[in-house]
Motif scaffolding. Structure first.
Motif, PDB file in Angstrom:
ATOM      1  N   MET A 124      -0.563  -5.542  11.406  1.00  0.00           N
ATOM      2  CA  MET A 124       0.304  -6.052  12.474  1.00  0.00           C
ATOM      3  C   MET A 124       1.720  -5.488  12.327  1.00  0.00           C
ATOM      4  SD  MET A 124      -1.112  -9.983  12.761  1.00  0.00           S
ATOM      5  CE  MET A 124       0.408 -10.576  13.435  1.00  0.00           C
ATOM      6  N   ALA A 125       2.196  -5.363  11.088  1.00  0.00           N
ATOM      7  CA  ALA A 125       3.521  -4.778  10.855  1.00  0.00           C
ATOM      8  C   ALA A 125       3.541  -3.323  11.312  1.00  0.00           C
ATOM      9  CB  ALA A 125       3.894  -4.887   9.380  1.00  0.00           C
ATOM     10  N   TRP A 126       2.469  -2.563  11.021  1.00  0.00           N
ATOM     11  CA  TRP A 126       2.384  -1.174  11.474  1.00  0.00           C
ATOM     12  C   TRP A 126       2.428  -1.110  13.000  1.00  0.00           C
ATOM     13  CZ3 TRP A 126       3.832   2.486   8.668  1.00  0.00           C
ATOM     14  CH2 TRP A 126       3.432   2.656   7.346  1.00  0.00           C
ATOM     15  N   ASP A 127       1.639  -1.969  13.647  1.00  0.00           N
ATOM     16  CA  ASP A 127       1.605  -1.982  15.114  1.00  0.00           C
ATOM     17  C   ASP A 127       2.976  -2.293  15.704  1.00  0.00           C
ATOM     18  OD1 ASP A 127      -1.074  -1.387  15.008  1.00  0.00           O
ATOM     19  OD2 ASP A 127      -1.742  -3.453  15.367  1.00  0.00           O
ATOM     20  N   VAL A 173     -10.785  -5.000  -0.989  1.00  0.00           N
ATOM     21  CA  VAL A 173      -9.798  -5.732  -0.197  1.00  0.00           C
ATOM     22  C   VAL A 173     -10.403  -6.033   1.171  1.00  0.00           C
ATOM     23  CG1 VAL A 173      -7.540  -5.606   0.898  1.00  0.00           C
ATOM     24  CG2 VAL A 173      -7.862  -4.692  -1.380  1.00  0.00           C
ATOM     25  N   THR A 174     -10.344  -7.289   1.570  1.00  0.00           N
ATOM     26  CA  THR A 174     -10.942  -7.697   2.843  1.00  0.00           C
ATOM     27  C   THR A 174     -10.003  -7.423   3.999  1.00  0.00           C
ATOM     28  OG1 THR A 174     -10.056  -9.927   2.662  1.00  0.00           O
ATOM     29  CG2 THR A 174     -12.229  -9.524   1.684  1.00  0.00           C
ATOM     30  N   ARG A 175     -10.552  -7.415   5.191  1.00  0.00           N
ATOM     31  CA  ARG A 175      -9.760  -7.178   6.406  1.00  0.00           C
ATOM     32  C   ARG A 175      -8.731  -8.278   6.598  1.00  0.00           C
ATOM     33  NH1 ARG A 175      -7.979  -5.061  10.680  1.00  0.00           N
ATOM     34  NH2 ARG A 175      -8.367  -5.753  12.782  1.00  0.00           N
ATOM     35  N   SER A 176      -9.086  -9.511   6.240  1.00  0.00           N
ATOM     36  CA  SER A 176      -8.128 -10.608   6.414  1.00  0.00           C
ATOM     37  C   SER A 176      -6.905 -10.429   5.514  1.00  0.00           C
ATOM     38  CB  SER A 176      -8.807 -11.949   6.139  1.00  0.00           C
ATOM     39  OG  SER A 176      -9.223 -12.010   4.797  1.00  0.00           O
ATOM     40  N   ALA A 177      -7.083  -9.757   4.389  1.00  0.00           N
ATOM     41  CA  ALA A 177      -5.950  -9.537   3.488  1.00  0.00           C
ATOM     42  C   ALA A 177      -4.998  -8.483   4.031  1.00  0.00           C
ATOM     43  CB  ALA A 177      -6.448  -9.118   2.114  1.00  0.00           C
ATOM     44  N   ILE A 184       6.948  -0.829   3.583  1.00  0.00           N
ATOM     45  CA  ILE A 184       5.648  -1.167   4.183  1.00  0.00           C
ATOM     46  C   ILE A 184       4.648  -0.047   3.915  1.00  0.00           C
ATOM     47  CG2 ILE A 184       4.452  -1.555   6.381  1.00  0.00           C
ATOM     48  CD1 ILE A 184       6.966  -3.019   7.327  1.00  0.00           C
ATOM     49  N   TRP A 185       5.085   1.199   3.996  1.00  0.00           N
ATOM     50  CA  TRP A 185       4.220   2.348   3.717  1.00  0.00           C
ATOM     51  C   TRP A 185       3.708   2.312   2.282  1.00  0.00           C
ATOM     52  CZ3 TRP A 185       5.440   6.530   0.425  1.00  0.00           C
ATOM     53  CH2 TRP A 185       4.564   7.615   0.485  1.00  0.00           C
ATOM     54  N   ARG A 186       4.602   2.023   1.332  1.00  0.00           N
ATOM     55  CA  ARG A 186       4.184   1.938  -0.079  1.00  0.00           C
ATOM     56  C   ARG A 186       3.214   0.782  -0.305  1.00  0.00           C
ATOM     57  NH1 ARG A 186      10.104   3.297  -2.508  1.00  0.00           N
ATOM     58  NH2 ARG A 186       9.860   5.561  -2.421  1.00  0.00           N
ATOM     59  N   LEU A 187       3.474  -0.349   0.315  1.00  0.00           N
ATOM     60  CA  LEU A 187       2.573  -1.494   0.205  1.00  0.00           C
ATOM     61  C   LEU A 187       1.198  -1.148   0.763  1.00  0.00           C
ATOM     62  CD1 LEU A 187       2.095  -4.491  -0.466  1.00  0.00           C
ATOM     63  CD2 LEU A 187       2.974  -5.020   1.814  1.00  0.00           C
ATOM     64  N   ASP A 188       1.174  -0.469   1.892  1.00  0.00           N
ATOM     65  CA  ASP A 188      -0.095  -0.057   2.500  1.00  0.00           C
ATOM     66  C   ASP A 188      -0.870   0.867   1.567  1.00  0.00           C
ATOM     67  OD1 ASP A 188      -1.930   0.127   4.777  1.00  0.00           O
ATOM     68  OD2 ASP A 188      -1.235   2.210   4.920  1.00  0.00           O
ATOM     69  N   ARG A 189      -0.191   1.822   0.949  1.00  0.00           N
ATOM     70  CA  ARG A 189      -0.858   2.734   0.008  1.00  0.00           C
ATOM     71  C   ARG A 189      -1.441   1.985  -1.181  1.00  0.00           C
ATOM     72  NH1 ARG A 189       2.980   7.544  -1.384  1.00  0.00           N
ATOM     73  NH2 ARG A 189       1.315   7.929  -2.831  1.00  0.00           N
ATOM     74  N   ARG A 190      -0.714   1.007  -1.694  1.00  0.00           N
ATOM     75  CA  ARG A 190      -1.220   0.239  -2.850  1.00  0.00           C
ATOM     76  C   ARG A 190      -2.401  -0.642  -2.471  1.00  0.00           C
ATOM     77  NH1 ARG A 190       3.669  -1.274  -6.892  1.00  0.00           N
ATOM     78  NH2 ARG A 190       4.590   0.791  -6.864  1.00  0.00           N
ATOM     79  N   VAL A 191      -2.321  -1.276  -1.315  1.00  0.00           N
ATOM     80  CA  VAL A 191      -3.402  -2.161  -0.882  1.00  0.00           C
ATOM     81  C   VAL A 191      -4.682  -1.363  -0.669  1.00  0.00           C
ATOM     82  CG1 VAL A 191      -4.181  -3.569   1.072  1.00  0.00           C
ATOM     83  CG2 VAL A 191      -1.944  -3.968   0.073  1.00  0.00           C
ATOM     84  N   ARG A 192      -4.568  -0.161  -0.123  1.00  0.00           N
ATOM     85  CA  ARG A 192      -5.757   0.654   0.129  1.00  0.00           C
ATOM     86  C   ARG A 192      -6.417   1.130  -1.156  1.00  0.00           C
ATOM     87  NH1 ARG A 192      -6.159   1.230   5.451  1.00  0.00           N
ATOM     88  NH2 ARG A 192      -4.274   1.240   6.704  1.00  0.00           N
TER      89      ARG A 192
END
Length: 174
Positions: free
Chosen positions: A98-101, A88-92, A75-83
Motif C-alpha cells: 500500500m505504501a508503494w502504491d 512471509v505471508t501476503r498479509s504481512a 521503504i525500498w530497503r524494508l521491501d528488500r529485507r521482507v522479500r
C-alpha cells in the motif's frame, strides 16, 4: 495592529467547540464598519467582474525532495529485507505494498539498478568496482541506494557497486 490581533484571537476561538470558547470583548464599532465595507466591496466586485482563475498548484511545499527521498529509500530497503525472509505471508506485506502504491500515485518512481548493464554515462554514483569472474561486461551487482524521481525529476541519484569482468580469474577457470 491591535485590531488585527483581536480578529485573529476571535477566529482562533471559532475553531473550538462552543463550550470551550473564551468570549472576547465586543468588537469596536470601527472594526465592524470596516468589515461591512469590505463585504459590500466584495459583493460589488464579484457582481461586476469575473474572478480570475488561479493556476492549479502542485502541493510539494510540505516536504523537501531530500526528505521524500529518505522516506522512499527506507521503504525500498524494508521491501528488500521482507522479500528475503522465507515464508512471509501476503498479509504481512500488504501495508508495504500500500505504501508503494501511494508513492506511485504521488508521482514517485523508484529505479533499482540491480543487474543493469553499466555504462559510464549513466546518472548513478559508483561507490566501487568489484572484479567478478562470471561477468562478460560491466554490470551493477549491488544497489546501495536507488535512483528516485518525483514527477519525472531526479531527487536522489542511485548509488551502486559495479561488477567488472575479471580476465585473470576467467583464464584460471578455463
Amino acid at each position: 495592529m491591535a485590531l488585527l490581533s483581536s480578529i485573529r484571537a476571535h477566529m482562533r476561538q471559532l475553531q473550538h467547540p462552543r463550550e470551550f470558547r473564551i468570549h472576547a470583548a465586543a468588537w469596536p464599532a470601527d472594526a465592524l464598519a470596516a468589515f461591512e465595507r469590505l463585504a459590500a466591496d466584495e459583493l460589488v466586485r464579484t457582481a461586476d467582474e469575473p474572478v480570475p482563475e488561479e493556476p492549479e498548484r502542485i502541493q510539494h511545499d510540505t516536504l523537501s525532495g531530500s526528505s521524500v527521498a529518505d522516506v522512499v529509500t527506507s521503504i525500498w530497503r524494508l521491501d528488500r529485507r521482507v522479500r528475503r525472509v522465507p515464508g512471509v505471508t501476503r498479509s504481512a506485506t500488504r501495508h508495504l505494498e500500500m505504501a508503494w502504491d501511494t508513492l506511485v500515485q504521488a508521482g514517485v518512481k523508484i529505479q533499482d539498478h540491480l543487474n543493469d548493464p553499466f555504462d559510464p554515462g549513466l546518472s548513478i554514483k559508483v561507490l566501487s568496482y568489484q572484479p567478478t569472474p562470471e561477468l562478460d561486461r560491466d554490470r551493477v551487482v549491488e544497489t546501495i541506494r536507488p535512483s528516485i524521481y518525483l514527477n519525472d525529476q531526479m531527487i536522489q541519484r542511485g548509488e551502486v557497486i559495479v561488477g567488472t569482468p575479471d580476465p585473470v580469474a576467467k583464464e584460471a577457470a578455463q
